[in-house]
Enzyme design. Structure first.
Site, PDB file in Angstrom:
ATOM      1  N   ASN A   9       0.814  -1.435  -0.081  1.00 52.43           N
ATOM      2  CA  ASN A   9      -0.011  -0.147  -0.087  1.00 52.43           C
ATOM      3  C   ASN A   9       0.952   1.119  -0.003  1.00 52.43           C
ATOM      4  OD1 ASN A   9      -1.841   2.018   0.368  1.00 52.43           O
ATOM      5  ND2 ASN A   9      -2.380   1.603   2.289  1.00 52.43           N
ATOM      6  N   TRP A  10       1.260   1.699  -1.297  1.00 54.16           N
ATOM      7  CA  TRP A  10       1.975   2.984  -1.226  1.00 54.16           C
ATOM      8  C   TRP A  10       1.338   4.209  -0.861  1.00 54.16           C
ATOM      9  CZ3 TRP A  10       3.960   3.080  -7.316  1.00 54.16           C
ATOM     10  CH2 TRP A  10       4.558   2.000  -7.242  1.00 54.16           C
ATOM     11  N   LYS A  11       0.085   4.165  -0.328  1.00 55.45           N
ATOM     12  CA  LYS A  11      -0.318   5.422   0.170  1.00 55.45           C
ATOM     13  C   LYS A  11      -0.145   6.526  -0.677  1.00 55.45           C
ATOM     14  CE  LYS A  11       0.256   3.464   4.818  1.00 55.45           C
ATOM     15  NZ  LYS A  11       0.204   3.541   6.230  1.00 55.45           N
ATOM     16  N   HIS A  94      -9.673   1.217   4.735  1.00 50.83           N
ATOM     17  CA  HIS A  94      -8.529   1.415   5.391  1.00 50.83           C
ATOM     18  C   HIS A  94      -8.632   2.171   6.526  1.00 50.83           C
ATOM     19  CE1 HIS A  94      -4.457   2.494   6.279  1.00 50.83           C
ATOM     20  NE2 HIS A  94      -3.904   1.644   5.613  1.00 50.83           N
ATOM     21  N   GLU A  96      -7.030   4.766   7.733  1.00 51.62           N
ATOM     22  CA  GLU A  96      -6.781   6.059   7.452  1.00 51.62           C
ATOM     23  C   GLU A  96      -7.863   6.753   6.819  1.00 51.62           C
ATOM     24  OE1 GLU A  96      -3.279   5.633   5.376  1.00 51.62           O
ATOM     25  OE2 GLU A  96      -2.125   5.160   7.402  1.00 51.62           O
ATOM     26  N   GLU A 165      -5.390  -5.162  10.285  1.00 52.56           N
ATOM     27  CA  GLU A 165      -4.701  -4.014  10.752  1.00 52.56           C
ATOM     28  C   GLU A 165      -4.863  -3.326  11.966  1.00 52.56           C
ATOM     29  OE1 GLU A 165      -2.774  -2.777   6.476  1.00 52.56           O
ATOM     30  OE2 GLU A 165      -4.205  -1.544   6.895  1.00 52.56           O
ATOM     31  N   GLY A 171       2.251   2.147  10.587  1.00 62.14           N
ATOM     32  CA  GLY A 171       3.058   3.317  10.520  1.00 62.14           C
ATOM     33  C   GLY A 171       3.835   3.822  11.621  1.00 62.14           C
ATOM     34  N   SER A 209       3.148  -2.169  10.305  1.00 60.93           N
ATOM     35  CA  SER A 209       4.465  -2.350  10.339  1.00 60.93           C
ATOM     36  C   SER A 209       5.161  -3.624  10.009  1.00 60.93           C
ATOM     37  CB  SER A 209       4.961  -1.739  11.875  1.00 60.93           C
ATOM     38  OG  SER A 209       4.473  -0.549  12.166  1.00 60.93           O
ATOM     39  N   GLY A 230       2.522  -1.272   4.125  1.00 61.48           N
ATOM     40  CA  GLY A 230       2.768   0.203   3.839  1.00 61.48           C
ATOM     41  C   GLY A 230       4.173   0.660   3.783  1.00 61.48           C
ATOM     42  N   GLY A 231       4.646   1.183   4.609  1.00 65.04           N
ATOM     43  CA  GLY A 231       5.989   1.862   4.538  1.00 65.04           C
ATOM     44  C   GLY A 231       7.052   0.692   4.049  1.00 65.04           C
TER      45      GLY A 231
HETATM   46  C1  PEP Z   1      -1.046   0.057   5.962  1.00 63.12           C
HETATM   47  O1  PEP Z   1      -0.945   1.217   5.705  1.00 63.12           O
HETATM   48  O2  PEP Z   1      -1.869  -0.767   5.272  1.00 63.12           O
HETATM   49  C2  PEP Z   1       0.189  -0.456   6.584  1.00 63.12           C
HETATM   50  C3  PEP Z   1       0.059  -1.547   7.090  1.00 63.12           C
HETATM   51  O3  PEP Z   1       1.157   0.498   6.933  1.00 63.12           O
HETATM   52  P1  PEP Z   1       2.654   0.079   7.698  1.00 63.12           P
HETATM   53  O4  PEP Z   1       2.890  -1.022   7.114  1.00 63.12           O
HETATM   54  O5  PEP Z   1       3.515   1.198   7.174  1.00 63.12           O
HETATM   55  O6  PEP Z   1       2.180   0.068   9.005  1.00 63.12           O
END
Ligand code: PEP
Length: 247
Positions: A9-11, A94, A96, A165, A171, A209, A230-231
Site C-alpha cells: 500500500n503505497w499510500k 483502510h 486512514e 490491521e 506506521g 509495520s 505500507g512503509g
Molecule cells: C498500511 O497502511 O496498510 C500499513 C500496514 O502501513 P505500515 O506497514 O506502514 O504500518
C-alpha cells in the site's frame, strides 16, 4: 495450500520517476516467486503501474473505490474506471479512510460490493484502535467491521480479501506479535466460516509495520495468509525480502 498474498500500500507516496525505479526493481525481483504480489498505487499512477508490471505477475490495486456506479460524484473513482486500468484489487476501509474521511462500516460494505460487481477483489481492512484494544474490545470491533461486509455481500463473501490491521500498529513500528495477530485472524476465519463454506479460500492478511525482520514469523501463523505492507513496500529490497519470506 493457497499461495500467500503480499500487497503493498503505497499510500500518498511516489512520483513517475521513483515509481519507475521501484517497479522495475520489483519486476526483476519477483520473477519465479511462488506467491501473489500486488501494489496498490495512488490513482494517477495506475496506468504507469499497469504498464510497468504487465506480464510480471505483479497485480495492480487501488487504495479506494467509490460506492457509486457513476455520475455527479466529484473526485470519486468508480469500479468500472479502475477495471479499465486493469485493477485487480481495491483496498476498502483502510483505517486512514475510516479516520480522516469518516467512512462507516456500512459505507465500506457498499464499496466492497461495488468492487466485487466489477470483478475487482476488495481488500477489506479491519482493526482496532489502541484504546479499543486496551478496553478488551478487539474481537468485538473487528467482528462488527467484518459483519457489515458479510451482510452486504452474501455468498460473494468468499471472493474478498480481509486485512487485519491493528490501527496502533500502522506506521508506528509497533507490530502485533505473531500470536496476537493469529488470535484475531482465527476469530475472523471463524466468522467467515459461519458465513460461507469456502472460508478457507479467503486470504486474511496481516498489516501493521510488517517488515523484512518480522515477516517470516507473522507469515508462519496458521491463519495469516499474507501481508498488507505500507512503509516497507516503498523500498524494493525490503518489500522483496517480505515477498521472499512469504514464498
Ligand atoms: C498500511 O497502511 O496498510 C500499513 C500496514 O502501513 P505500515 O506497514 O506502514 O504500518
Amino acid at each position: 495450500m493457497k499461495k500467500k498474498l503480499i500487497a503493498g500500500n503505497w499510500k500518498m507516496n511516489g512520483s513517475l520517476t521513483s515509481n519507475e525505479a521501484l517497479l522495475q526493481a520489483l519486476v526483476a525481483g519477483v520473477a519465479d516467486k511462488e506467491c501473489l504480489v500486488a501494489v496498490c498505487v495512488p490513482a494517477p499512477y495506475l496506468a504507469q503501474a499497469q504498464g510497468l508490471a504487465s506480464g510480471s505477475g505483479i497485480d495492480v490495486g487501488s487504495q479506494d473505490v467509490s460506492q457509486h456506479e457513476s455520475g455527479a460524484y466529484t473526485g470519486e473513482l468508480s469500479a468500472t474506471m479502475l477495471k479499465d486500468f486493469g485493477v485487480r484489487y481495491a483496498i476498502v476501509g483502510h483505517s486512514e479512510r475510516r479516520q480522516y474521511h469518516a467512512e462507516s462500516d456500512a459505507l465500506v460494505a457498499l464499496k466492497a460490493q461495488r468492487a466485487l460487481a466489477s470483478g475487482i477483489t476488495p481488500i477489506v481492512c479491519v482493526g482496532e484502535t489502541l484504546a479499543e484494544r486496551e478496553a478488551g474490545q478487539t474481537e468485538d470491533v473487528v467482528k462488527r467491521q467484518l459483519a457489515a461486509v458479510i451482510h452486504a455481500n452474501g455468498h460473494c463473501i468468499s471472493e474478498i480479501v480481509v486485512a487485519y490491521e491493528p490501527v496502533w500498529a500502522i506506521g508506528t513500528g509497533k507490530t502485533a506479535s505473531p500470536e496476537e495477530a493469529q488470535q484475531v485472524h482465527a476469530v475472523l476465519r471463524g466468522q467467515l466460516k459461519a458465513a460461507t463454506q469456502h472460508a478457507d479460500r479467503v486470504h486474511i492478511l496481516y498489516g501493521g509495520s510488517m517488515n523484512a525482520a518480522n515477516a517470516k514469523q507473522l507469515l508462519s501463523q496458521d491463519d495469516i495468509d499474507g501481508g498488507l505492507v505500507g512503509g516497507a513496500s516503498l523500498k524494493a529490497p525490503e518489500f522483496l525480502s517480505i515477498i521472499a519470506a512469504a514464498c
